[in-house]
Design a protein around this motif. Structure first.
Motif, PDB file in Angstrom:
ATOM      1  N   GLY A  25      36.966  31.804  39.976  1.00 10.09           N
ATOM      2  CA  GLY A  25      37.235  32.379  41.210  1.00 10.09           C
ATOM      3  C   GLY A  25      38.499  32.839  41.333  1.00 10.09           C
ATOM      4  N   TRP A  29      41.484  37.207  43.140  1.00  7.20           N
ATOM      5  CA  TRP A  29      42.667  37.359  43.623  1.00  7.20           C
ATOM      6  C   TRP A  29      43.768  37.997  42.781  1.00  7.20           C
ATOM      7  CZ3 TRP A  29      39.232  33.972  45.674  1.00  7.20           C
ATOM      8  CH2 TRP A  29      39.006  33.884  47.061  1.00  7.20           C
ATOM      9  N   ASP A 335      35.145  29.810  48.104  1.00  4.31           N
ATOM     10  CA  ASP A 335      35.986  30.890  48.251  1.00  4.31           C
ATOM     11  C   ASP A 335      37.124  30.669  48.998  1.00  4.31           C
ATOM     12  OD1 ASP A 335      34.121  30.912  49.986  1.00  4.31           O
ATOM     13  OD2 ASP A 335      33.848  32.935  50.315  1.00  4.31           O
ATOM     14  N   GLY A 339      40.840  30.706  48.145  1.00  2.00           N
ATOM     15  CA  GLY A 339      41.897  31.735  48.691  1.00  2.00           C
ATOM     16  C   GLY A 339      43.027  31.154  49.345  1.00  2.00           C
TER      17      GLY A 339
END
Lengths: 353, 563
Positions: A25, A29, A335, A339
C-alpha cells in the motif's frame, strides 16, 4: 523515499500481515518499503510475489543493509539497535511500539542512546505506557493500525439466524488477555441466558494451556456450553465474526492489557456488537451504548450484564454493530491508516537529524 | 369402262403377303435362334455360376464343419477353464479366509503379547526387579564380558555350582532384548499421506476408536473404517490402548488405513489436524467422550474438520458399573455441544444425548458387514428340540447368564450354544445343554449359526443394554435366523423379525414361537439385514453432513472464506 521495517519473526501472524499490507500500500504514497526478519518461522507464503522486498538475516546484517534506506522502523525489535549504532551513515530511526507485554518495553528506558526520530504507537493508551518508560523527549505519536482487507469487505446478505447466540472471545490464551475472565463472565451469563453458546478462538501459549482451560471451564461449569477453536487460521476469523453476527451474538474482550485491541476492532469491522473493558485502549474506539458496550473492568458480572443487554435487544445490537463498522472503518480502513503512516514517515524523514 | 383383270391382281397380292409372311417367319425363326443361343449361353453362364456357388457352399460347409469341431473343442476347453477358474476362485476364497483367520490369530497373539508386556511392565516397577537389575548392572561393570576378572568369576561360579547346584535363571539380564519400539507417529502419518496423496478423492476420515482395528471383533469403528476403505477413502484409525507397550501392526496401509495410538495423537494435535489438508471434506468421528480429546477436538474444529460425536454406548452407565474409568459427564456435555454433528446408535441413546444438552441428534444404527452370512466350511453341531445360539461379547455387565442358565434348565431338550469372549458365567451354574464354544473366527460364525433354529441376544434389562444396538442382531438376520432379545430393542423397522421378551417365561415363549416361524420368512429377514449394510449407514452419514445438517452448515460457513 525508502523505508525498511524490521521485525523478529516471520510467521503467519498479525504483524506480518500488516507488513504485507504496508509493502503493497505505501507505494501509492511514493514510499518504497522492504521488510527484514531475523527468523523465518514459516511465514514466507504471506509475501508471495514480493520476495524481492523481504530479507531474512541477523541484526548485524540488517543494520549494514539499512544504509540503503532513508528510514528504518523497528517493530518491537530492539535487538537491531546495538548494531545500528555502529552504522554510518545511519537511516532515520523510528521505533514502533505495539507490544502490550510490559516486560517487553523495558528497552525504552535506555532509548536515548539511539536517538529515534519518533516512537509510533497504535493508541493513546499505549502512548501513555511508552511515555512512562521512555528516557528521552522523543515524540510519541499515535498512528492507527490498518485493518486487513478481509475484514472490511461488504457485510453481504445476512446468514439465517442460528439456533443459539454465540458469545465469542478471540485472542491468545494467556493471562494478560484474561481468558479466565471470559469463562467467569460466561458462567454469570449462562445463569441469566442459558441458551447462549460460548466460543473461544485462540491458542494456549504453553503445553499446560489446554489442561488449564479444561479445568477452568469445568470449575466455572461452562464446559458444556463451550466451543473452543484452537488455532483458528486468521483467514477464517472474518467468517467466524459473520457467524457471531448472524447468531445474534456478541464479541467480548476481557483483556487486561492491549496496545490497540485489534480483535475488538476486527469484530466491529464485521458489524458485530462488542463488549470490552471500559479502559484504554478500548474506550478510545468503543463508545458505550453507541458502537458497543463497555463494562467496569473490576466487575466481571458487569460484563455479563452488558452482554445480556445486547443479546436481548436485537435493535440495539444490530444498530451498535453497524455504527461500530462505520466508526472503525473511518479510521482504520487500510488506505486511511496507511495514509496516516505515510504522512508520518515523510514528516519524520524530512526532520533534521 | 370394264374392270381390269381383278383375279390376277388378287393373286399377286396373296403371293406378296405370303412372301412377307415367309420372311417374317424366317426372321422370327432367326430371332428365336438368336434368343435360344443367348439363352443357352446364359444358361451356360448360370450353370457355371451354380457350379461355382455349389463349390463355395461345399467349401463353406467344410469350413463350418471345421468351425463346429473347433467350437466343440473350444467348448470343452472353456468348460475346462471354467472349472479351473472356479477352482482358483475357491482357492482364492480359501486363501482370503486363511488370511482373515491368520489376522485374527495375529490379533490374539498381539493381545497376548500386549498382556505379557503389561505384566512385564508391572514386574519392572517392583522393588525386587529393580534390585536385581541393579545387581546385574553392577556385576556387568565389576566383571566385564572379557578379561581376567570374568575368567576368575567363571571359575568361582563353577566351583559354587558344584557345591550348591545350578541356579535357575528367573530374572532377565538388563541387557536382554529391548522392548519393541514405540510407534513412530510422525513417520507413520507422513508415509501414509505420501501414499494416499496421488490416489485422488476429496474425502478423508479420522476415527477415534475405543479398540484396535480388529476385524474379528467387528466393532462399529472397525466396520466404518473398513467400509470407508472399500470406498477408497483414506482413514486414520486412532486406537485406544491402556499401556504404552501395546501397539498395532501397520498392516492396512495398502487398504488406505493407518493405525495410530490415541495417546500419541492427542499429544500433538497439529500433526493430525494438518493431515490431508488438500481434501476439502475431512471428517473426524469421535466414538467415545474421552476428556483427553479436549484439545484435539478444538484443533480439528479450528482447522475445518467436520467433527462428529458418534454415540455408540451409554458411557455414563459403563462408568457406573466400573468400566470407562475415564468418563466425565461434563466432558460428554462438552463434546455433544462442540461437535458439528451428533449421531446415536438408537433412540434411547438419542434421548440421553438430549438430556445432556444435545439438540437434533440423528439416529444412525449399527450395520452389517458384507459376507458375514456366507458359510465357508460347514460345521455341524449336535441339535436339540430347539437349538439356540449366541455369538459376541460375554461381559457380565450386560450378558444375562442367569437367564440363559434358567432357560436351559427349563427346556432340557433344547441346546444352547454360546460363542464369544470377554466374560464367564461367574457364580452361575450352567446346565449341560449349554455349550461354550469360546471365541471363534468371524468367518466361522455363519457355519456355526447354520445349526441354530433361533438366535438370541440375552442381555440384562438394564440401562446399559438399552443403549446398545447389537451388531449381532443384523448378522443373525443376515444368516436368515429369527431373533429373540432381552434388554435391548429391535432395530427400527426390524420389529417383525426380532421378538423382545422381558422375563424368562416371555423369553421361552418367544424362542418357541420363533422356532416355528415358516421358512418363507428367511428371505425377508435377509432382505432387511441387507438394507442395513454399513454402506447404507455411511451413505446416511455423508448425506447428513453434506447437506449441512445439525451444525455442519456453520462449519462449512467458517471454512468458506479460507476456501
Amino acid at each position: 523515499m525508502r523505508v525498511l521495517f524490521v521485525y523478529k519473526y516471520l510467521t503467519l501472524g498479525g504483524v506480518e500481515t500488516v507488513l504485507r499490507a504496508r509493502l503493497d500500500g505505501l507505494a501509492a504514497w511514493g514510499i518504497h518499503s522492504s521488510a527484514w526478519f531475523f527468523h523465518d518461522l514459516g511465514g514466507r507464503s504471506l509475501f508471495q510475489h514480493r520476495d524481492d522486498a523481504v530479507r531474512i538475516g541477523t541484526a548485524a546484517e540488517c543494520a549494514r543493509h539499512s544504509r540503503n534506506f532513508d528510514v528504518l522502523a523497528t517493530i518491537d525489535t530492539e535487538e537491531v539497535l546495538p548494531p545500528l549504532r555502529r552504522v554510518s551513515p545511519r537511516p532515520a530511526l523510528v521505533v514502533e511500539c505495539h507490544s502490550p507485554y510490559l516486560e517487553n518495553l523495558e528497552y525504552l528506558r535506555s532509548l536515548s542512546q539511539d536517538s529515534p526520530r519518533a516512537v509510533l504507537v497504535p493508541s493513546h493508551h499505549q502512548r501513555e505506557i511508552v511515555r512512562q518508560r521512555i528516557d528521552t523527549p522523543t515524540p510519541v505519536r499515535v498512528v492507527p493500525n490498518p485493518l486487513r482487507a478481509a475484514f472490511i469487505r461488504p457485510l453481504g446478505e445476512e446468514l439465517p439466524l442460528l439456533e443459539r447466540p454465540i458469545v465469542a472471545w478471540i485472542g491468545r490464551l494467556d493471562e494478560l488477555k484474561n481468558w479466565r475472565g471470559f469463562l467467569e463472565m460466561g458462567a454469570a451469563l449462562l445463569d441469566r441466558c442459558p441458551e447462549v453458546e460460548l466460543a473461544i478462538a485462540g491458542k494456549p501459549v504453553d503445553d499446560r494451556g489446554a489442561d488449564e482451560l479444561l479445568a477452568a471451564a469445568k470449575a466455572t461449569k461452562t464446559l458444556g456450553r463451550l466451543r473452543w477453536l484452537r488455532g483458528l487460521p486468521h483467514d477464517r476469523v472474518p467468517a467466524l465474526l459473520d457467524l457471531v453476527r448472524a447468531s445474534g451474538g456478541v464479541v467480548v474482550s476481557t483483556s487486561r492489557g492491549d496496545s490497540f485491541g485489534m480483535t475488538v476492532a476486527e469484530a466491529m469491522a464485521r458489524g458485530c456488537a462488542v463488549v470490552a473493558p471500559g479502559e484504554g485502549p478500548f474506550n478510545e474506539f468503543v463508545r458505550h451504548g453507541d458502537t458497543g458496550s463497555l463494562y467496569d473492568p473490576t466487575d466481571i458480572v458487569d460484563a455479563a450484564r452488558q452482554v445480556e443487554i445486547l443479546l436481548r435487544d436485537q435493535e440495539l445490537r444490530v444498530a451498535c454493530g453497524l455504527r461500530a463498522r462505520d466508526a472503525i472503518l473511518a479510521r482504520h480502513a487500510p488506505d486511511i491508516a496507511l495514509g496516516h503512516l505515510a504522512g508520518e514517515l515523510r514528516r519524520l524523514d524530512s526532520q533534521p537529524a | 369402262m370394264l374392270p381390269a383383270e381383278p383375279s390376277n391382281r388378287a393373286g399377286d397380292l396373296a403371293e406378296e403377303d405370303l412372301a412377307r409372311l415367309r420372311w417374317e417367319l424366317v426372321e422370327r425363326e432367326l430371332r428365336h435362334r438368336v434368343e435360344q443361343y443367348e439363352l443357352q449361353r446364359e444358361l451356360g453362364v448360370a450353370s457355371d455360376e451354380i457350379a461355382r456357388q455349389a463349390q463355395a457352399v461345399l467349401t463353406l460347409q467344410q469350413e463350418m464343419r471345421t468351425l463346429e469341431e473347433r467350437t466343440r473343442a473350444s467348448g470343452l476347453e472353456l468348460t475346462g477353464r471354467e472349472n479351473e477358474w472356479k477352482e482358483r476362485a475357491d482357492k482364492l476364497s480359501e486363501a482370503w479366509a486363511t488370511v482373515q483367520l491368520l489376522r485374527e490369530q495375529r490379533d490374539v497373539a498381539v493381545e497376548q503379547r500386549n498382556d505379557v508386556a503389561r505384566r512385564l511392565a508391572s514386574i519392572e516397577t517392583t522393588l525386587s526387579y529393580r534390585l536385581a537389575s541393579a545387581f546385574w548392572r553392577l556385576m556387568t561393570r565389576l566383571v566385564p564380558a572379557t578379561g581376567r576378572r570374568r575368567a576368575a568369576y567363571r571359575l568361582v561360579r563353577r566351583a559354587a555350582e558344584r557345591v550348591v547346584g545350578s541356579p535357575t535363571r528367573t530374572v532377565a539380564a538388563p541387557d536382554a532384548e529391548p522392548a519393541p519400539a514405540a510407534p513412530d507417529l510422525l513417520g507413520d502419518l507422513l508415509r501414509f499421506e505420501e501414499r494416499v496423496h496421488g490416489t485422488g478423492g476429496t474425502t478423508a476420515v479420522v476415527i477415534f476408536a475405543t479398540t484396535a482395528l480388529r476385524e474379528s471383533e467387528g466393532q462399529r469403528p472397525t466396520q466404518i473404517a473398513l467400509e470407508l476403505s472399500r470406498r477408497g477413502i483414506p482413514v486414520v484409525f486412532c486406537y485406544w490402548r491402556w499401556w504404552p507397550h501395546e501397539w498395532c501392526e501397520q498392516d492396512r496401509l495398502d487398504q488406505g488405513i493407518v493405525q495410530v495410538p490415541i495417546d500419541l495423537v492427542v499429544q500433538r494435535p497439529e500433526l493430525l489436524a494438518g493431515l490431508l489438508a488438500n481434501r476439502p471434506e475431512r471428517l473426524a468421528l469421535f466414538e467415545f467422550p474421552y476428556p483427553g480429546f479436549f484439545e484435539i477436538l478444538a484443533t480439528l474444529n479450528a482447522q475445518g474438520w467436520i467433527t462428529v460425536y458418534d454415540v455408540l454406548d451409554d458411557w455414563q452407565e459403563f462408568h457406573r458399573v466400573g468400566q470407562a474409568v475415564w468418563y466425565d459427564e461434563d466432558f460428554e456435555r462438552h463434546i455433544i455441544h462442540a461437535a458439528d454433528a451428533v449421531f446415536a446408535v438408537n433412540a434411547v441413546l438419542g434421548e440421553r444425548v438430549e438430556e445432556l444438552g444435545g439438540r437434533s441428534v440423528a439416529v444412525l444404527g449399527n450395520g452389517l458387514a458384507p459376507g458375514i452370512e456366507r458359510v465357508q466350511q460347514p460345521h455341524s453341531l449336535a441339535r436339540g428340540e430347539v437349538t439356540v445360539g449366541y455369538f459376541g461379547y460375554l461381559a457380565g455387565a450386560w450378558f444375562d447368564w442367569s437367564l440363559v442358565a434358567e432357560a436351559a434348565r427349563s427346556r432340557p431338550g433344547w441346546m444352547f450354544y454360546l460363542v464369544g469372549y470377554g466374560g464367564a458365567a461367574d457364580g452361575v451354574e450352567l446346565p449341560p445343554n449349554v455349550t461354550l464354544l469360546g471365541k471363534q473366527p468371524q468367518s466361522e460364525l455363519a457355519a456355526l449359526a447354520a445349526n441354530w433354529d433361533v438366535a438370541v441376544v440375552p442381555f440384562k434389562g438394564e440401562r446399559l443394554a438399552a443403549g446398545a444396538d447389537p451388531i449381532k442382531t443384523y448378522e443373525y438376520l443376515a444368516m436368515g435366523l429369527p431373533v429373540v432379545v432381552t434388554g435391548v430393542f429391535p432395530p427400527p423397522g426390524g420389529e417383525s423379525f426380532v421378538r423382545r421378551a422381558d422375563d424368562l417365561e416371555g423369553f421361552l415363549a418367544a424362542v418357541e414361537h420363533a422356532a416355528r416361524e415358516p421358512r418363507e420368512k428367511v428371505d425377508a429377514r435377509r432382505s432387511f439385514a441387507a438394507a442395513c449394510s454399513w454402506g447404507r449407514r455411511l451413505d446416511d452419514l455423508f448425506a447428513a453432513t453434506r447437506s449441512g445438517e445439525q451444525r455442519v452448515g456453520q462449519k462449512l460457513a467458517l471454512g468458506a472464506d479460507a476456501r
